[in-house]
Design an enzyme around this catalytic site. Structure first.
Site: not given
Ligand code: PGA
Length: 250
Positions: A9-11, A94, A96, A166, A172, A212, A233-234
């Site tokens: 997930n590149w956000k 998600h 966010e 999640e 993050g 994470s 994500g990251g």
């Molecule tokens: P993260 O994000 O791996 O950077 O913690 C995961 C996500 O939001 O799907």
């Protein structure tokens, strides 16, 4: 047997050139999609560009979409639009988006129904906040979200939903849930699916852990009975790391 699924997930990261560099670095190196599904969920402006270069074993997903097929919704993107450029997955709900863009379970449910109408595979995100975990409300939250998000989803379609567990406090933050916490929640999700549908659906549905996930913890997570993949994500922004994460799912 469930095919593992690793999704990045590149956000809101990567310009067009950065996205292209990534795709050139990974697309030829990925293992067969029969063994592990590899998906990159990218910002919408670059989706077409990535689909054209995805190669045989990578699939491209969006990070959100509207539930209506078209209309006066400035700034939004629809399922038929995504479908028309070859996008095959979409992240829905998600945390966010739930927290910062006021996405409700009702809207998320409509998005799932729309995704299935257009044959796009939804990656449905659910999970509890830190306060909820501390008050021992994790299972209640997961139950509430699954009940609300899956309204009117048929058993046939439910099998195809990818559920990403999640915990919000792990996203993050560098703070991964312990493997036991992740497995316990994913097992609970599978049990809940069995009671909402039946055992066949529960056995077929794929459940990812997200929060994470990185090269150093993916193996342990993937070793759990109820964890079929990861939403990342990251660590998915770095081509070499993404390749290592996908290979860990083999
Ligand atoms: P993260 O994000 O791996 O950077 O913690 C995961 C996500 O939001 O799907």
């Amino acid at each position: 047997m469930r095919t593992p699924i690793i999704a990045g997930n590149w956000k809101m990261y990567k310009t067009r050139d950065e996205a292209l560099q990534f795709i050139y670095a990974v697309s030829e190196q990925l293992p067969s999609s029969h063994l592990v599904e590899s998906v990159i969920c990218a910002p919408s402006f670059v989706l077409r560009c990535l689909v054209k270069r995805q190669g045989e074993n990578l699939r491209i997903g969006a990070q959100n979409m509207h539930f209506e097929d078209s209309g006066a919704f400035t700034g939004e993107i629809s399922a038929p639009m995504l479908k028309s450029i070859g996008v095959e997955y979409v992240v829905i709900g998600h945390s966010e988006r739930r927290a910062m863009f006021n996405e409700t379970d009702e809207a998320i449910n409509k998005k799932l129904l729309t995704a299935f109408r257009h044959k796009i595979t939804p990656i449905l995100c659910i999970g509890e906040s830190l306060a909820e975990r501390e008050q021992d409300l994790t299972k209640a939250v997961l139950l509430r979200q699954l009940n609300a998000d899956l309204v009117n989803i048929t058993p046939q379609n439910a099998k195809k939903v990818v559920i990403a567990y999640e915990p919000i406090w792990a996203i993050g933050t560098g703070k991964t849930a312990t493997v036991a916490q992740a497995e316990e929640a994913c097992a609970f999700i599978r049990q809940t699916i069995a009671s909402l549908y039946n055992q066949e659906v529960a056995d077929a549905i794929r459940i990812q852990y997200g929060g994470s996930v990185k090269v150093s913890n993916i193996h342990e997570l993937m070793g759990q009975e109820n964890i079929d993949g990861a939403l990342i994500g990251g660590a998915s922004l770095v081509a070499d790391d993404f390749l290592t994460l996908v290979k860990a799912a083999l």
